[in-house]
Design a protein around this motif. Structure first.
Motif, mmCIF file in Angstrom:
data_model
loop_
_atom_site.group_PDB
_atom_site.id
_atom_site.type_symbol
_atom_site.label_atom_id
_atom_site.label_comp_id
_atom_site.label_asym_id
_atom_site.label_seq_id
_atom_site.Cartn_x
_atom_site.Cartn_y
_atom_site.Cartn_z
ATOM 1 N N ALA A 141 -26.656 22.239 -16.584
ATOM 2 C CA ALA A 141 -25.566 21.441 -15.994
ATOM 3 C C ALA A 141 -24.388 22.339 -15.623
ATOM 4 N N TRP A 142 -24.128 23.363 -16.441
ATOM 5 C CA TRP A 142 -23.012 24.259 -16.120
ATOM 6 C C TRP A 142 -23.292 25.030 -14.831
ATOM 7 N N LEU A 201 -21.691 16.790 -20.872
ATOM 8 C CA LEU A 201 -22.369 18.036 -20.465
ATOM 9 C C LEU A 201 -21.466 19.249 -20.625
ATOM 10 N N ARG A 238 -27.947 9.119 -29.086
ATOM 11 C CA ARG A 238 -27.860 10.572 -29.285
ATOM 12 C C ARG A 238 -27.454 11.278 -28.009
ATOM 13 N N ALA A 295 -25.238 14.601 -31.688
ATOM 14 C CA ALA A 295 -25.666 14.523 -33.090
ATOM 15 C C ALA A 295 -24.960 15.644 -33.844
ATOM 16 N N PRO A 296 -24.829 15.493 -35.182
ATOM 17 C CA PRO A 296 -24.177 16.567 -35.936
ATOM 18 C C PRO A 296 -25.028 17.839 -35.965
ATOM 19 N N ARG A 327 -24.912 28.466 -29.901
ATOM 20 C CA ARG A 327 -25.272 27.414 -28.945
ATOM 21 C C ARG A 327 -24.196 26.327 -28.871
ATOM 22 N N GLU A 361 -29.948 15.614 -38.286
ATOM 23 C CA GLU A 361 -29.428 16.645 -37.382
ATOM 24 C C GLU A 361 -30.107 16.597 -36.002
ATOM 25 N N HIS A 362 -31.366 16.138 -35.976
ATOM 26 C CA HIS A 362 -32.124 16.087 -34.713
ATOM 27 C C HIS A 362 -32.063 17.440 -34.005
ATOM 28 N N ARG A 363 -32.452 18.493 -34.705
ATOM 29 C CA ARG A 363 -32.279 19.843 -34.176
ATOM 30 C C ARG A 363 -33.069 20.073 -32.884
ATOM 31 N N PHE A 374 -33.842 17.889 -30.633
ATOM 32 C CA PHE A 374 -33.094 17.222 -29.555
ATOM 33 C C PHE A 374 -31.905 18.092 -29.136
ATOM 34 N N GLN A 375 -31.229 18.661 -30.155
ATOM 35 C CA GLN A 375 -30.050 19.478 -29.842
ATOM 36 C C GLN A 375 -30.420 20.720 -29.058
ATOM 37 N N GLU A 376 -31.535 21.344 -29.455
ATOM 38 C CA GLU A 376 -31.984 22.547 -28.729
ATOM 39 C C GLU A 376 -32.243 22.203 -27.263
ATOM 40 N N ARG A 377 -32.910 21.039 -27.046
ATOM 41 C CA ARG A 377 -33.187 20.588 -25.667
ATOM 42 C C ARG A 377 -31.876 20.319 -24.929
ATOM 43 N N PHE A 378 -30.958 19.668 -25.629
ATOM 44 C CA PHE A 378 -29.706 19.290 -24.980
ATOM 45 C C PHE A 378 -28.857 20.522 -24.656
ATOM 46 N N TRP A 379 -28.884 21.515 -25.571
ATOM 47 C CA TRP A 379 -28.123 22.738 -25.302
ATOM 48 C C TRP A 379 -28.642 23.435 -24.049
ATOM 49 N N LYS A 380 -29.980 23.440 -23.882
ATOM 50 C CA LYS A 380 -30.563 24.021 -22.657
ATOM 51 C C LYS A 380 -30.095 23.223 -21.443
ATOM 52 N N PHE A 381 -30.166 21.892 -21.575
ATOM 53 C CA PHE A 381 -29.781 21.013 -20.477
ATOM 54 C C PHE A 381 -28.303 21.209 -20.112
ATOM 55 N N GLU A 382 -27.490 21.404 -21.160
ATOM 56 C CA GLU A 382 -26.058 21.659 -20.941
ATOM 57 C C GLU A 382 -25.854 22.884 -20.059
ATOM 58 N N ARG A 383 -26.596 23.958 -20.373
ATOM 59 C CA ARG A 383 -26.441 25.201 -19.612
ATOM 60 C C ARG A 383 -26.896 25.028 -18.159
#
Lengths: 147, 168
Positions: free
Chosen positions: B30-31, A20, A84, A89-90, A106, B15-17, B19-28
């Motif tokens: 979490a911060w 995280l 994942r 993921a990359p 991001r 790339e699973h973009r 998923f990454q967009e969702r995870f980046w939101k989730f990361e924030r």
């Protein structure tokens, strides 16, 4: 029993916090990241061992940690979706010469980071010599130059 | 094993973009949670000191300060400030059996002159010749995790109900 619970708890808590916190803290190590890593390893050591410094405790703990690692590697093969979440993921930062600024922002990567990787790995001089830049799941930046 | 697709730009990678967009939101999110935990720790809500780490209750017999939040297997303090009591040359502090189930009593300052046990709990007797009250400090260590409630009774008066949350 306490050793197994301690080991498993710390392993998963550390995994979640590291994941995280973003991948930058893992691979692209600055002096600040090194300090963080040293402090975290010292902190977790206390929580892992408690006040039991016996060889038995250390051996059980090592076996538990390696066991979880082996188990998770099989789990990730079996469930790529979960992999994942665990490994990431990359992220394509530059695609066919076009810079994806949103991805940069991001993923908290700067153009300087990409140019550093381009110089170190490919001997490139300028941004316009980069065809693809990919922030890999392990935090490293891969560069593919324009042929 | 999944073979990565070749993208329109020629790269062969997943790339699973989305998923990454969702995870980046989730990361924030979490911060923000990291910040909340840090502020809570500064306030003392995770134990280990801070303005909200201890709670005090006052009765006619004593002022008792004890940890609101304690940590498992970590030393803490429970303080009893005895109110002066005319004619009493000894003071009795009774710790309910629930206390012994949840906490280890490592040390008491000053040392009690006598310690007895009954089905109502452990009774510590302190000599108090000048009848002017005094300060008792108990060094305790939590032995189990969760919400722990117990009572402390001073000189056979009304039991003081105490609750401590013990974090793992």
């Amino acid at each position: 029993m306490e050793t197994v619970i301690r080991g498993a708890s710390i392993y998963f808590i550390l995994l979640v916090i590291l994941r995280l916190s973003g991948r930058r803290t893992v691979a692209q190590m600055t002096p600040f990241d090194l300090v963080l890593l040293l402090v975290v390893s010292e902190t977790t050591q206390q929580a892992l061992l408690g006040d039991d410094f016996s060889i038995t405790n250390a051996v059980v703990l090592m076996i538990v940690l390696f066991g979880i690692d082996i188990g998770l590697s099989y789990f990730k093969q079996w469930a790529p979706g979960a992999a994942r979440y665990m490994d990431g993921a990359p992220t394509v930062l530059i695609s066919d010469g076009k810079v994806d600024f949103r991805a940069f922002h991001r993923a908290r990567v700067s153009l300087d980071d990409v140019l550093t990787a381009a110089r170190q790995n490919q001997g490139l001089e300028r941004l316009d010599q980069i065809k693809y830049a990919v922030l890999e799941a392990d935090g490293a930046v891969s560069i593919i130059p324009i042929a | 094993m999944e073979r990565p697709q070749i993208r329109s730009d020629g790269l062969q990678l997943n790339e699973h973009r989305q998923f990454q967009e969702r995870f980046w939101k989730f990361e924030r999110v979490a911060w923000i949670a990291f910040a909340v935990v840090t502020v809570s720790a500064l306030l003392g809500l995770t134990g280990g000191g801070g303005p909200l780490a201890t709670v005090s209750i006052e009765s006619a017999d004593a002022l008792i300060s004890y940890p609101r939040v304690a940590r498992w297997e970590t030393a803490d303090e429970l303080q009893i400030a005895l109110q002066p009591r005319a004619g009493a040359t000894e003071r009795r502090v009774m710790l309910a059996p629930e206390f012994a189930k949840s906490f280890q009593l490592e040390d008491v300052q000053p040392r009690p002159s006598k310690s007895t046990v009954s089905d109502l709990g452990q009774i510590l007797v302190f000599d108090n010749p000048d009848t002017q009250g005094g300060q008792i400090t108990m060094h305790i260590r939590a032995q189990s995790v969760g919400r722990r409630s117990f009572t402390i009774t001073i000189d056979g008066g009304m039991p003081n109900a105490l609750t401590t949350y013990v974090l793992p």
